[in-house]
Design a protein around this motif. Structure first.
Motif, PDB file in Angstrom:
ATOM      1  N   ARG A  58       0.761  -1.286   0.057  1.00 42.77           N
ATOM      2  CA  ARG A  58       0.242   0.124   0.034  1.00 42.77           C
ATOM      3  C   ARG A  58       0.916   1.276  -0.080  1.00 42.77           C
ATOM      4  N   ILE A  59       0.310   2.342  -0.537  1.00 36.80           N
ATOM      5  CA  ILE A  59       0.877   3.650  -0.627  1.00 36.80           C
ATOM      6  C   ILE A  59       0.570   4.706  -0.029  1.00 36.80           C
ATOM      7  N   ASP A  60       1.206   5.716   0.593  1.00 40.53           N
ATOM      8  CA  ASP A  60       0.823   6.607   1.274  1.00 40.53           C
ATOM      9  C   ASP A  60       0.776   7.833   0.056  1.00 40.53           C
ATOM     10  N   ALA A  61      -0.576   7.790  -0.621  1.00 35.37           N
ATOM     11  CA  ALA A  61      -0.876   8.910  -1.612  1.00 35.37           C
ATOM     12  C   ALA A  61      -0.419  10.167  -1.330  1.00 35.37           C
ATOM     13  N   SER A  62      -0.641  10.538  -0.049  1.00 35.79           N
ATOM     14  CA  SER A  62      -0.514  12.071   0.267  1.00 35.79           C
ATOM     15  C   SER A  62       0.912  12.350   0.237  1.00 35.79           C
ATOM     16  N   ARG A  63       1.793  11.485   0.342  1.00 29.36           N
ATOM     17  CA  ARG A  63       3.394  11.526   0.441  1.00 29.36           C
ATOM     18  C   ARG A  63       4.040  10.981  -0.641  1.00 29.36           C
ATOM     19  N   SER A  64       3.269  10.778  -1.900  1.00 27.21           N
ATOM     20  CA  SER A  64       3.720  10.252  -3.057  1.00 27.21           C
ATOM     21  C   SER A  64       3.585  11.385  -4.154  1.00 27.21           C
ATOM     22  N   LYS A  65       4.294  11.051  -5.175  1.00 25.47           N
ATOM     23  CA  LYS A  65       4.420  12.240  -6.483  1.00 25.47           C
ATOM     24  C   LYS A  65       4.560  11.497  -7.585  1.00 25.47           C
ATOM     25  N   VAL A  66       3.732  11.827  -8.618  1.00 26.64           N
ATOM     26  CA  VAL A  66       3.849  11.300  -9.955  1.00 26.64           C
ATOM     27  C   VAL A  66       4.058  12.419 -10.841  1.00 26.64           C
ATOM     28  N   GLN A  67       4.928  12.505 -11.668  1.00 32.19           N
ATOM     29  CA  GLN A  67       5.279  13.563 -12.626  1.00 32.19           C
ATOM     30  C   GLN A  67       5.366  12.955 -13.965  1.00 32.19           C
ATOM     31  N   LEU A  68       5.171  13.899 -15.027  1.00 31.77           N
ATOM     32  CA  LEU A  68       5.222  13.577 -16.258  1.00 31.77           C
ATOM     33  C   LEU A  68       6.389  14.251 -17.104  1.00 31.77           C
ATOM     34  N   LEU A  69       7.346  13.665 -17.512  1.00 30.26           N
ATOM     35  CA  LEU A  69       8.411  14.370 -18.273  1.00 30.26           C
ATOM     36  C   LEU A  69       8.183  14.179 -19.702  1.00 30.26           C
ATOM     37  N   HIS A  70       8.193  15.548 -20.354  1.00 29.65           N
ATOM     38  CA  HIS A  70       7.540  15.576 -21.752  1.00 29.65           C
ATOM     39  C   HIS A  70       8.735  15.487 -22.682  1.00 29.65           C
ATOM     40  N   PRO A  71       8.437  15.392 -23.921  1.00 33.07           N
ATOM     41  CA  PRO A  71       9.318  15.172 -24.900  1.00 33.07           C
ATOM     42  C   PRO A  71      10.355  16.326 -25.274  1.00 33.07           C
ATOM     43  N   ASP A  72       9.807  17.582 -24.707  1.00 33.69           N
ATOM     44  CA  ASP A  72      10.698  18.656 -24.625  1.00 33.69           C
ATOM     45  C   ASP A  72      11.517  19.000 -23.302  1.00 33.69           C
ATOM     46  N   SER A  73      11.552  17.822 -22.545  1.00 31.98           N
ATOM     47  CA  SER A  73      12.161  17.676 -21.277  1.00 31.98           C
ATOM     48  C   SER A  73      11.393  18.597 -20.103  1.00 31.98           C
ATOM     49  N   THR A  74      10.490  19.211 -20.300  1.00 32.63           N
ATOM     50  CA  THR A  74       9.614  19.918 -19.289  1.00 32.63           C
ATOM     51  C   THR A  74       9.053  18.953 -18.475  1.00 32.63           C
ATOM     52  N   GLN A  75       8.523  19.219 -17.272  1.00 34.33           N
ATOM     53  CA  GLN A  75       8.091  18.293 -16.191  1.00 34.33           C
ATOM     54  C   GLN A  75       6.943  18.858 -15.550  1.00 34.33           C
ATOM     55  N   THR A  76       5.817  17.988 -15.401  1.00 34.97           N
ATOM     56  CA  THR A  76       4.631  18.509 -14.842  1.00 34.97           C
ATOM     57  C   THR A  76       4.147  17.524 -13.953  1.00 34.97           C
ATOM     58  N   ASP A  77       3.450  17.930 -12.930  1.00 39.19           N
ATOM     59  CA  ASP A  77       3.164  17.100 -11.671  1.00 39.19           C
ATOM     60  C   ASP A  77       1.818  16.757 -12.146  1.00 39.19           C
ATOM     61  N   LEU A  78       1.546  15.282 -12.082  1.00 39.29           N
ATOM     62  CA  LEU A  78       0.189  14.724 -12.402  1.00 39.29           C
ATOM     63  C   LEU A  78      -0.787  14.830 -11.001  1.00 39.29           C
TER      64      LEU A  78
END
Ligand code: CU
Length: 123
Positions: free
Chosen positions: A55-75
Protein backbone atom coordinates in the motif's frame (compact mmCIF):
# COMPACT_ATOMS: atom_id res chain seq x y z
CA UNK A 1 21.63 -23.82 29.82
CA UNK A 2 18.36 -25.29 28.66
CA UNK A 3 16.61 -22.00 29.31
CA UNK A 4 19.34 -20.17 27.45
CA UNK A 5 19.03 -22.51 24.46
CA UNK A 6 15.31 -22.04 24.41
CA UNK A 7 15.82 -18.30 24.64
CA UNK A 8 18.13 -18.31 21.67
CA UNK A 9 15.73 -20.50 19.68
CA UNK A 10 12.95 -18.12 20.60
CA UNK A 11 14.94 -15.12 19.48
CA UNK A 12 15.81 -16.85 16.22
CA UNK A 13 12.14 -17.60 15.61
CA UNK A 14 11.22 -13.99 16.39
CA UNK A 15 13.93 -12.81 14.02
CA UNK A 16 12.52 -14.99 11.28
CA UNK A 17 9.02 -13.64 11.87
CA UNK A 18 10.27 -10.05 11.79
CA UNK A 19 12.21 -10.82 8.63
CA UNK A 20 9.10 -12.22 6.92
CA UNK A 21 7.05 -9.21 8.03
CA UNK A 22 9.77 -6.93 6.67
CA UNK A 23 9.46 -8.65 3.30
CA UNK A 24 5.66 -8.48 3.35
CA UNK A 25 5.70 -4.80 4.30
CA UNK A 26 8.82 -3.79 2.44
CA UNK A 27 9.30 -0.69 0.45
CA UNK A 28 7.35 -0.13 -2.70
CA UNK A 29 8.21 -1.85 -5.95
CA UNK A 30 6.26 -1.08 -9.09
CA UNK A 31 4.49 -4.27 -10.15
CA UNK A 32 2.76 -3.02 -13.26
CA UNK A 33 1.79 0.18 -14.97
CA UNK A 34 -0.41 1.62 -17.64
CA UNK A 35 1.04 2.69 -19.96
CA UNK A 36 3.43 -0.23 -19.61
CA UNK A 37 7.14 0.52 -19.75
CA UNK A 38 8.34 1.05 -23.32
CA UNK A 39 4.84 0.76 -24.73
CA UNK A 40 3.15 2.96 -27.30
CA UNK A 41 -0.29 4.37 -26.57
CA UNK A 42 -2.81 6.54 -28.34
CA UNK A 43 -3.14 10.18 -27.32
CA UNK A 44 -4.06 12.79 -26.53
CA UNK A 45 -5.55 11.63 -23.21
CA UNK A 46 -3.69 8.90 -21.39
CA UNK A 47 -4.89 7.34 -18.14
CA UNK A 48 -1.98 6.64 -15.78
CA UNK A 49 -2.14 3.60 -13.48
CA UNK A 50 0.68 2.52 -11.21
CA UNK A 51 0.32 -0.71 -9.23
CA UNK A 52 2.71 -1.50 -6.39
CA UNK A 53 3.51 -4.49 -4.20
CA UNK A 54 2.45 -2.68 -1.02
CA UNK A 55 0.00 0.00 0.00
CA UNK A 56 1.11 3.52 -0.79
CA UNK A 57 0.76 6.73 1.18
CA UNK A 58 -0.67 8.77 -1.68
CA UNK A 59 -0.53 12.04 0.23
CA UNK A 60 3.25 11.72 0.44
CA UNK A 61 3.78 10.36 -3.03
CA UNK A 62 4.40 12.20 -6.23
CA UNK A 63 3.91 11.36 -9.88
CA UNK A 64 5.30 13.58 -12.59
CA UNK A 65 5.28 13.51 -16.34
CA UNK A 66 8.44 14.22 -18.27
CA UNK A 67 7.50 15.60 -21.69
CA UNK A 68 9.32 15.19 -25.04
CA UNK A 69 10.71 18.73 -24.67
CA UNK A 70 12.16 17.76 -21.25
CA UNK A 71 9.69 19.89 -19.31
CA UNK A 72 8.11 18.25 -16.29
CA UNK A 73 4.60 18.53 -14.92
CA UNK A 74 3.06 17.21 -11.72
CA UNK A 75 0.22 14.77 -12.28
CA UNK A 76 -2.78 15.22 -10.02
CA UNK A 77 -3.41 11.94 -8.24
CA UNK A 78 -6.96 10.67 -8.14
CA UNK A 79 -8.57 9.25 -5.04
CA UNK A 80 -7.08 5.78 -4.57
CA UNK A 81 -9.28 2.92 -5.84
CA UNK A 82 -7.03 0.47 -4.05
CA UNK A 83 -4.38 1.16 -1.39
CA UNK A 84 -1.62 -0.23 -3.56
CA UNK A 85 -2.52 1.83 -6.62
CA UNK A 86 -1.97 5.37 -7.82
CA UNK A 87 -3.96 6.72 -10.73
CA UNK A 88 -4.00 9.94 -12.67
CA UNK A 89 -4.86 11.28 -16.06
CA UNK A 90 -2.50 12.93 -18.49
CA UNK A 91 -4.53 15.01 -20.94
CA UNK A 92 -3.65 16.65 -24.22
CA UNK A 93 -0.44 14.79 -24.90
CA UNK A 94 1.13 15.43 -28.29
CA UNK A 95 2.85 12.49 -30.00
CA UNK A 96 6.33 11.85 -28.66
CA UNK A 97 8.40 10.17 -25.98
CA UNK A 98 7.34 10.61 -22.35
CA UNK A 99 8.33 9.31 -18.95
CA UNK A 100 6.24 8.81 -15.83
CA UNK A 101 8.39 9.68 -12.83
CA UNK A 102 7.08 8.27 -9.58
CA UNK A 103 8.19 8.68 -6.01
CA UNK A 104 6.20 6.91 -3.33
CA UNK A 105 6.17 6.33 0.40
CA UNK A 106 5.61 2.76 1.60
CA UNK A 107 4.37 1.62 5.04
CA UNK A 108 7.94 0.78 6.11
CA UNK A 109 8.80 4.46 5.82
CA UNK A 110 11.02 4.06 2.78
CA UNK A 111 10.71 6.19 -0.30
CA UNK A 112 11.34 4.58 -3.65
CA UNK A 113 11.30 6.11 -7.08
CA UNK A 114 11.38 5.05 -10.68
CA UNK A 115 10.54 5.91 -14.24
CA UNK A 116 8.25 4.43 -16.85
CA UNK A 117 9.09 5.48 -20.41
CA UNK A 118 6.33 5.34 -22.99
CA UNK A 119 5.48 6.79 -26.37
CA UNK A 120 2.34 8.59 -27.45
CA UNK A 121 1.33 8.21 -31.08
CA UNK A 122 -1.15 10.30 -32.98
CA UNK A 123 -4.74 9.15 -32.81
CU1 CU B 1 11.84 -0.41 2.71
Amino acid sequence: MRVLTRGIAGLAALGLVLFVVAIAEGHAILKSSSPAADSTVKGPDVPIILKFNVRIDASRSKVQLLHPDSTQTDLVLEKQDAPDMLTSKAAGLAPGAYKIRWQVLAPDGHITRGEVPFTVKAD
